[in-house]
Motif scaffolding. Structure first.
Motif: not given
Length: 93
Positions: A19, A26, A45
């Motif tokens: 990540i 996000m 995700y």
């Protein structure tokens, strides 16, 4: 307890590294989906979430991991949710 922490680190550290190095955000992923654009971040995700759900449930089924379910306290959940929401608005998220 040590096994649980070890398994958490075994799964969490690689995910965190991917990540971080991938510049995953996000907020941007959801914004692209809401605009109707195709978002590879959102698909990534969903893939990560699915893998973790599979791994955690497999470990729990094999009794290698105990997943405690704490009781729900309505006041704490409400206050925490409001604080989170105000923080998101304040941070212009």
């Amino acid at each position: 307890m040590l096994l649980t922490a070890s398994l958490g680190l075994l799964v969490g550290i690689p995910l965190g590294l991917v990540i971080h190095r991938g510049g995953f955000c996000m907020h941007s992923a959801f914004r692209q989906i809401l605009r109707g654009e195709r978002s590879s971040s959102f698909l990534a995700y969903l893939l990560a979430l699915g893998c973790h759900l599979l791994f955690v449930n497999t470990l729990a089924a094999g009794q290698l991991l105990v997943v405690p379910v704490p009781p729900l306290t309505w006041l704490a959940a409400t206050v925490g949710g409001l604080m989170f929401g105000f923080g998101m608005v304040w941070a212009k998220g």
